[in-house]
Scaffold this motif. Structure first.
Motif, PDB file in Angstrom:
ATOM      1  N   UNK A 155      -6.030 -15.257  48.008  1.00  0.00           N
ATOM      2  CA  UNK A 155      -6.517 -16.232  48.978  1.00  0.00           C
ATOM      3  C   UNK A 155      -5.361 -16.847  49.759  1.00  0.00           C
ATOM      4  N   UNK A 156      -4.282 -17.163  49.054  1.00  0.00           N
ATOM      5  CA  UNK A 156      -3.119 -17.747  49.719  1.00  0.00           C
ATOM      6  C   UNK A 156      -2.477 -16.752  50.674  1.00  0.00           C
ATOM      7  N   UNK A 157      -2.353 -15.502  50.241  1.00  0.00           N
ATOM      8  CA  UNK A 157      -1.757 -14.472  51.099  1.00  0.00           C
ATOM      9  C   UNK A 157      -2.626 -14.236  52.329  1.00  0.00           C
ATOM     10  N   UNK A 158      -3.928 -14.102  52.122  1.00  0.00           N
ATOM     11  CA  UNK A 158      -4.829 -13.881  53.248  1.00  0.00           C
ATOM     12  C   UNK A 158      -4.815 -15.028  54.239  1.00  0.00           C
ATOM     13  N   UNK A 159      -4.785 -16.265  53.732  1.00  0.00           N
ATOM     14  CA  UNK A 159      -4.767 -17.430  54.619  1.00  0.00           C
ATOM     15  C   UNK A 159      -3.484 -17.483  55.437  1.00  0.00           C
ATOM     16  N   UNK A 160      -2.352 -17.211  54.803  1.00  0.00           N
ATOM     17  CA  UNK A 160      -1.075 -17.249  55.518  1.00  0.00           C
ATOM     18  C   UNK A 160      -1.026 -16.189  56.615  1.00  0.00           C
ATOM     19  N   UNK A 161      -1.503 -14.992  56.311  1.00  0.00           N
ATOM     20  CA  UNK A 161      -1.486 -13.925  57.312  1.00  0.00           C
ATOM     21  C   UNK A 161      -2.474 -14.204  58.438  1.00  0.00           C
TER      22      UNK A 161
END
Length: 263
Positions: A155-161
């Motif tokens: 979730x954190x990776x997807x949000x940052x990208x």
């Protein structure tokens, strides 16, 4: 003009310092990021181990709708989650073994901090530095963000990208191609972000085709994987009410630490 830039940089540095201090307190001092045995984190580790061993994107974690796809080794193709996290984890698992998974909350916090920086940029560009700082801190302190750092790094990776893609499209010199690539990587982390592609294509204006082309360039290998494994490039998870364990299938839940599941 110089004073305005100094003021904006001061807001940015103060915001990032406060956000970093919050995560240091949460993860280092309070040790609040211990993965739960039922988190997706350890499944990413299982898939990473499968990649290291040369078995490809396969997992021993069998979700109910995938039970019929199991092979003789009781593994199924990865369809529920995207491939980006196992790819990121594979080098760490190779170097540090299963204990690499214990550091996933730190990795998630790094991406959340990146998302806070991008949120500040977008907000400051549109409404001024104070608004950007407020938006970044609201993102940092959100209960959903806290849960993502503790229990689901994807979730954190997807949000940052996703925020990176938005920032690339909303800046004065927009980069539609890079935005599409960033969104494509976000999709490989969280497949549900496919629904964001029409929105970002619309934001790209006349360069929408560049955004779409870059997105497809990132996504098509995974679509081929899904097509070969499940007969459709877009795997659709059944509604929760229709997800049932087949008769005589194991119902045991994982136990122990997250890292122990990859041993």
């Amino acid at each position: 003009m110089l004073a305005t830039r100094i003021r904006a940089h001061s807001w940015l540095l103060a915001t990032l310092a406060l956000a970093a201090a919050f995560w240091a307190l949460d993860l280092a001092a309070l040790r609040a990021g211990v993965p739960d045995p039922l988190d997706d984190t350890w499944e990413y580790g299982v898939v990473a181990r499968s990649l290291i061993e040369g078995h490809g994107f396969r997992t021993q974690v069998i979700h109910p709708p995938l039970w019929s796809l199991r092979d003789g080794a009781n593994t199924v193709p990865v369809l529920i989650h995207g491939p980006l996290l196992p790819l990121l984890l594979a080098p760490r698992v190779r170097l540090y073994g299963p204990r690499a998974l214990d550091w996933m909350p730190v990795l998630a916090a790094e991406f959340v901090l990146l998302a806070a920086f991008l949120t500040y940029r977008i907000g400051a560009r549109a409404f001024g530095p104070p608004a950007g700082a407020a938006a970044a801190m609201l993102w940092t302190l959100s209960p959903l963000t806290l849960r993502a750092v503790h229990h689901d790094v994807a979730l954190a990776v997807g949000a940052a990208l996703l925020m990176l893609a938005l920032d690339l499209l909303l800046q004065p010199r927009r980069s539609a191609t890079l935005a599409g690539a960033a969104l494509g990587l976000a999709y490989l982390a969280r497949p549900e972000l496919l629904v964001a592609s029409p929105v970002l294509a619309a934001l790209a204006g006349r360069a929408w085709w560049r955004t779409a082309l870059a997105f497809v360039a990132c996504a098509w290998p995974w679509w081929l994987h899904n097509l070969g494994a499940a007969g459709s490039p877009f795997f659709k998870r059944p509604p929760p009410g229709r997800m049932r364990w087949p008769q005589h299938s194991p119902r045991s839940r994982p136990s122990g630490s997250a890292s122990s599941r990859t041993q």
